[in-house]
Design a protein around this motif. Sequence first.
Motif, PDB file in Angstrom:
ATOM      1  N   ARG A  96       0.858  -1.177   0.000  1.00  0.00           N
ATOM      2  CA  ARG A  96       0.000   0.000   0.000  1.00  0.00           C
ATOM      3  C   ARG A  96       0.901   1.235   0.000  1.00  0.00           C
ATOM      4  O   ARG A  96       1.823   1.326   0.820  1.00  0.00           O
ATOM      5  CB  ARG A  96      -0.887  -0.009   1.239  1.00  0.00           C
ATOM      6  N   PHE A  97       0.653   2.152  -0.915  1.00  0.00           N
ATOM      7  CA  PHE A  97       1.476   3.361  -1.017  1.00  0.00           C
ATOM      8  C   PHE A  97       0.941   4.392  -0.033  1.00  0.00           C
ATOM      9  O   PHE A  97       0.238   5.343  -0.383  1.00  0.00           O
ATOM     10  CB  PHE A  97       1.472   3.896  -2.448  1.00  0.00           C
ATOM     11  N   SER A 177      -1.642  -6.690  -6.099  1.00  0.00           N
ATOM     12  CA  SER A 177      -2.582  -5.586  -6.305  1.00  0.00           C
ATOM     13  C   SER A 177      -2.973  -5.491  -7.775  1.00  0.00           C
ATOM     14  O   SER A 177      -3.139  -4.428  -8.345  1.00  0.00           O
ATOM     15  CB  SER A 177      -1.979  -4.261  -5.816  1.00  0.00           C
ATOM     16  N   ILE A 178      -3.136  -6.662  -8.378  1.00  0.00           N
ATOM     17  CA  ILE A 178      -3.618  -6.761  -9.751  1.00  0.00           C
ATOM     18  C   ILE A 178      -5.111  -7.090  -9.695  1.00  0.00           C
ATOM     19  O   ILE A 178      -5.493  -8.192  -9.293  1.00  0.00           O
ATOM     20  CB  ILE A 178      -2.862  -7.837 -10.538  1.00  0.00           C
ATOM     21  N   PHE A 179      -5.935  -6.102 -10.059  1.00  0.00           N
ATOM     22  CA  PHE A 179      -7.382  -6.248  -9.967  1.00  0.00           C
ATOM     23  C   PHE A 179      -7.980  -6.566 -11.331  1.00  0.00           C
ATOM     24  O   PHE A 179      -7.395  -6.237 -12.368  1.00  0.00           O
ATOM     25  CB  PHE A 179      -8.005  -4.967  -9.398  1.00  0.00           C
ATOM     26  N   ARG A 195      -3.205   2.597  -9.440  1.00  0.00           N
ATOM     27  CA  ARG A 195      -4.046   3.688  -8.932  1.00  0.00           C
ATOM     28  C   ARG A 195      -5.524   3.298  -9.034  1.00  0.00           C
ATOM     29  O   ARG A 195      -5.895   2.411  -9.799  1.00  0.00           O
ATOM     30  CB  ARG A 195      -3.798   4.971  -9.723  1.00  0.00           C
ATOM     31  N   ASN A 196      -6.332   3.971  -8.242  1.00  0.00           N
ATOM     32  CA  ASN A 196      -7.788   3.787  -8.292  1.00  0.00           C
ATOM     33  C   ASN A 196      -8.213   2.343  -8.036  1.00  0.00           C
ATOM     34  O   ASN A 196      -9.125   1.819  -8.695  1.00  0.00           O
ATOM     35  CB  ASN A 196      -8.342   4.267  -9.636  1.00  0.00           C
ATOM     36  N   CYS A 197      -7.536   1.691  -7.079  1.00  0.00           N
ATOM     37  CA  CYS A 197      -7.944   0.338  -6.717  1.00  0.00           C
ATOM     38  C   CYS A 197      -9.366   0.356  -6.161  1.00  0.00           C
ATOM     39  O   CYS A 197      -9.724   1.257  -5.397  1.00  0.00           O
ATOM     40  CB  CYS A 197      -7.011  -0.232  -5.648  1.00  0.00           C
ATOM     41  N   PRO A 198     -10.174  -0.633  -6.492  1.00  0.00           N
ATOM     42  CA  PRO A 198     -11.526  -0.691  -5.931  1.00  0.00           C
ATOM     43  C   PRO A 198     -11.542  -1.000  -4.445  1.00  0.00           C
ATOM     44  O   PRO A 198     -12.558  -0.815  -3.784  1.00  0.00           O
ATOM     45  CB  PRO A 198     -12.194  -1.805  -6.744  1.00  0.00           C
ATOM     46  N   ILE A 205       1.624  -0.340  -5.008  1.00  0.00           N
ATOM     47  CA  ILE A 205       2.712  -0.816  -5.867  1.00  0.00           C
ATOM     48  C   ILE A 205       2.590  -2.332  -5.911  1.00  0.00           C
ATOM     49  O   ILE A 205       2.314  -2.962  -4.884  1.00  0.00           O
ATOM     50  CB  ILE A 205       4.082  -0.404  -5.328  1.00  0.00           C
ATOM     51  N   SER A 206       2.803  -2.927  -7.062  1.00  0.00           N
ATOM     52  CA  SER A 206       2.634  -4.374  -7.181  1.00  0.00           C
ATOM     53  C   SER A 206       3.639  -4.971  -8.145  1.00  0.00           C
ATOM     54  O   SER A 206       3.997  -4.348  -9.152  1.00  0.00           O
ATOM     55  CB  SER A 206       1.216  -4.688  -7.683  1.00  0.00           C
TER      56      SER A 206
END
Length: 271
Positions: A96-97, A177-179, A195-198, A205-206
């Motif tokens: 998490r950034f 963090s790959i959605f 950015r803009n993760c649900p 960062i992933s």
Amino acid sequence: MSSSPGDRASAEPADGGAPVPDVVIEPDADRLARAAAEALVARLAAAQAVHGTASVVLTGGGIGIAVLERVAGLAAEPVRETVDWTAVDVWWGDERFVPADEAERNEKQARTALLDAVGVPPERVHAMPPSDGDFSEPEDAATWYADQLAAAAPEGQVLPRLDLLLLGMGPEGHTASIFPASPAVRDERTVVAVRNCPKPPPTRISLGFRAINSAEEVWLLVSGAGKAAAVARALAGADPQELPAAGVRGTRATRWLLDQAAAAELPRSQG
């Protein structure tokens, strides 16, 4: 339980392609965390027996941190395999950034659960940058982390040997963090800014698929009935763009380590 998580490899397909995923089912989340911890210690000890060092990529989440807490407990027990933690390189699959001292940072949780207790040397702990560090933008932090991976790699390569990479999975099938349907699904870089993760926090960062799938072994740690449908879809061969966890695999072995609730919708032959 369909097989032991301490087994060294998944079954090899007759055509020589990627190893068939190995599905391991434990009765509940506590037993899952304990079994995964014991297998993790065995895997790192085996890597050190061959190479002198070992490398592991950590994940966060409830079950991921529970595994690390149990690994710390095993360090005080007379187990058969032991790990020299001064010779383990620790990386992260995603982060998490947010500021360094935020409780939701995977690094902070991992240090509390395991790293501080077993004494991994600071130079071997490769944390992803926080938002209050040297980089104000996640893209710059991702580039820096990719450079760190490349610096640890053999000459001419961009990724070091990764003996074991741990992942979790969300109810909709995201991993690291790959959605689903996000730009990261199609990004070919080793490390990406997200950015803009649900799911909050929205900026992360992933590792990308390229880095994840370079690991010798990839283990997905999944617990809870809310993830059962995604587990079944992933193991049935879902499109990784729609369910990213379906797109991860180790070069040597891929393991789905599940509790009974998460395995509830698998075909009887897998469960």
